[in-house]
Motif scaffolding. Structure first.
Motif: not given
Length: 248
Positions: A27, A30, A32, A113-114, A232-233, A236, A238
């Protein structure tokens, strides 16, 4: 407010902390800001996995007791920008109560974010504390009857605690071993045994395990890290299809 996720399992030894650290790294890659909270009082290991063990002075119990402000117990991972960890209490006597954990995580989630909470194995006080703050759970299991039975019991306990958004991570998957052991005819049977919707299959990967053990970043060649990148995607939002299991 950032997304709050507890990473749990019914049985110990399924690689839950490795998943937590690897997912946090994925993450952060990416872009984040990610905070890992180690909820395993007395047996925490995220500080070692993320390379902050030697610099650790304070832990989450120091924050809750008021001895230090939260930022003094939050340590940046030296090899991953945007990844942070709060170490677990050093003794079980300092276990954080569910109500206090819920309040603390609610405040901390405003700055990330997480937030990923690494839940201790079993269904005792540590479990209750870790899941209290999270509306979403990732349940980690290996594809064998004992661990999947634990995952099913964990699902029921999460539901009783109001955590209805649950997803299953099948960890340490090997196509060869899966066929040889002959516990289940196919992956659908594994999912049915847990009773939890699947979100990721993470293959058996010595590179991923070695990185966690050696407090080092995982190799780009790691198939386990690639699987966690796809996870992770998905977290998010995706749409990422599962990789072919024949590759594992």
């Amino acid at each position: 407010m950032g997304a709050i996720t507890v990473i749990t399992s019914g049985k110990g030894g399924v690689g839950k902390s490795t998943i937590t650290s690897g997912l946090g790294l994925a993450l952060s890659q990416r872009g984040k800001r990610v905070l890992l909270i180690d909820g395993d009082a007395g047996l925490g290991c995220l500080d070692h996995m993320l390379g902050i063990e030697e610099n650790k002075v304070f832990d989450i119990a120091d924050v809750v007791s008021g001895r230090v402000e939260p930022m003094k117990a939050i340590y940046p991972c030296p090899f991953a920008e945007g990844l942070f960890v709060i170490p677990a209490p050093t003794t079980e006597e300092d276990l954080i109560s569910p109500d206090i954990m819920k309040q603390l995580v609610s405040v901390l989630s405003r700055y990330y974010d997480h937030v990923l909470i690494d839940c201790p194995a079993g269904i005792g006080g540590g479990f209750q504390s870790a899941v209290a703050a999270a509306p979403r759970a990732l349940v980690v299991s290996t594809p064998d009857p004992v661990c999947l039975n634990g995952a099913r019991k964990t699902r029921m306990l999460l539901e009783q605690g109001g955590v209805r958004q649950q997803r299953l991570i099948i960890n340490r998957f090997s196509t060869r071993n899966f066929r040889t052991q002959n516990f289940y005819p196919d992956l659908d049977s594994v999912i049915d045994a847990a009773g939890i919707r699947l979100i990721a299959v993470v293959p058996e990967d010595p590179l991923l395990a070695a990185a966690a053990a050696n407090s080092a970043p995982v190799s780009p060649k790691s198939i386990g890290a690639m699987a966690l990148g796809r996870l992770a995607a998905r977290l998010e939002g995706e749409h990422v299809p599962l990789a072919s299991l024949q590759k594992f």
